[in-house]
Structures are given as C-alpha cells and as structure tokens.
Design an enzyme around this catalytic site. Sequence first.
Site, PDB file in Angstrom:
ATOM      1  CE  LYS A 205      71.190  39.506  21.924  1.00 62.63           C
ATOM      2  NZ  LYS A 205      72.071  39.117  23.032  1.00 62.63           N
ATOM      3  NE  ARG A 246      77.676  37.146  18.562  1.00 60.24           N
ATOM      4  CZ  ARG A 246      76.519  36.718  18.032  1.00 60.24           C
ATOM      5  NH1 ARG A 246      75.408  37.426  18.232  1.00 60.24           N
ATOM      6  NH2 ARG A 246      76.475  35.600  17.319  1.00 60.24           N
TER       7      ARG A 246
END
Length: 289
Positions: A205, A246
């Site tokens: 991210k 995840r």
Amino acid sequence: MGVVNVTPDSFSDGGRWFDTEAAIKHGLDLVAQGADLVDVGGESTRPGAARVGEDEELRRVLPVVRGLAGEGLVVSVDTMRASVAAQAVAAGAVLVNDVSGGRADPEMVPAVADAGVPFVVMHWRGQSIDMNNRAVYTDVVGEVLDELRTAVQQAVAGGIDPARIVVDPGLGFAKRAEHDLALVAALAELRAGLPHPMLVAASRKRFLGRVLTDAQGATPPPARERDAATAAVTALAAREGAWAVRVHEVRASADAVRVVRAVDAAAEALPDAPRVPVTPGTTNPEAAT
C-alpha cells in the site's frame, strides 16, 4: 490470505491475473507458497477507482472461486455486493470479505447471515472514488475503534453471529500515511478494543511506498517492490496476535510469521533468571557494568 485480483486495473498487479485460468493458477501458486486461504476479488478498490457493474463482477469472480474451491482451496470472496457474495458462497467461498463492512449494500448483512459464513468488517468511510477526502481524523485510533464497533454492532443486529466476525482497521482506506502508521503502531490497542479476530491488509500500500521514499530519498518504489516492507508489517501483526494478513506475495510474509513464532517459542523456553545486560557499544557481556 493470498490475494487474487481478477481485475484489469489493480494498483498492485495491473491485470496480471485477469484471465480466469491465470487467476486459478495464481491462487494455487499462492497456497503452494504458504497461503492458508485465497481472497478472490473482481472490483478494484484502489483510491479513485470507479465501480464495475454487477454482471461484470460476477463474470470475473465466479469461475475463479468455483475453480479454486474445486481444487480444495479455502476461498474467500472480496466484494461489496450481496448478490456476488451469495453466488460466490454457492460456488464454494467460505468467507465474505467486504471492505465496506456491509454498508455499501443494505442486502449484504442479511445475505451473509443467511449463508452462515464468516464476515470481514473493515473500517470504511465511503467509496474509493472520493475516499481520500474523508481522511480527516483528530484521533485516528480512537475514531477507527469507535466506527468499527458501530459497524460490528450493525452486522450483529442484522443477524450475523458475533463469533463469525473478523475486523479489519482498513489501512489505506480514507487514510493518509501517518494514519496507517499510527494504526499499525496501535495494533495491540485495536486488538484489545475489538474482541474479534483481526485481519491486517497492508500489502504494497501507499503508506509503505511513502516510508520507503522517506528512507531512500527517491520516488516511491512501484507496488511490486514493496513486498519486503509488507513482510515487516506482517511480522508486527503476527507479534500482536492478528488472525491473518492479506498479502499479494505470500512467501516473504509466511516466512516472517514462522520467524515470529520461533522467536516467541524461544522466549517461552528461556529460564527465569535475569538476563545479563550488555552495555551499548560492547560485544563482551562480561564487560558490562
């Protein structure tokens, strides 16, 4: 939790697994690398992403869920639509991962309650198209805790068994880098304040790109060059008792979890006698004063 993006516009892999056969092979590869389950999604939730139509999402997701479940894999479906969740469960998915926590589609909570499968409730403030405008906090940890509690209460009120709820602090969703880092730093507080298993989804991210930019003084590395940074967050999450992480690249994170477990086991085996302190700058314990 290994990620299988069946999308042409993922921020991470840019459509590499958009083809059904490629997506199924990728899911099998992720499990071979150490994933315990694979999360199949057909709609990008990157910042600024527009939504796809229901029929298109179903076309992308269902064959992959069916194919992976048919190979004996544990499959979750990443969707904000009740219809997609219900049909994916019928095709073999055993968990619904909804980044909106049931708020994007009023039929989602009843559908998951009827299906009787676990449900991931993520912290969410709105759709990806404008979520960056919602990244305003006075106390990000306290506000995320309060808003997640409300979302969980709504899910339970809608019929979902509390024992089947997983929470996710929503790293990267309506948050700036400083917010994401504060939430990672507060994983223990989040775990204590939310009596449910916790999913941590930091993989590749933007906040990791920002950290690496600050460290290297260069432009942010592309998403696929953030896997080592992702594994660092995995180690932190494992130490704080997260239920799952995840991730897009599984092996490094699976190795990080193994190391944390081994260190924890070694710590438990240590004798109770006090350890000998080492003076900074020395290598000989006997030189400590």
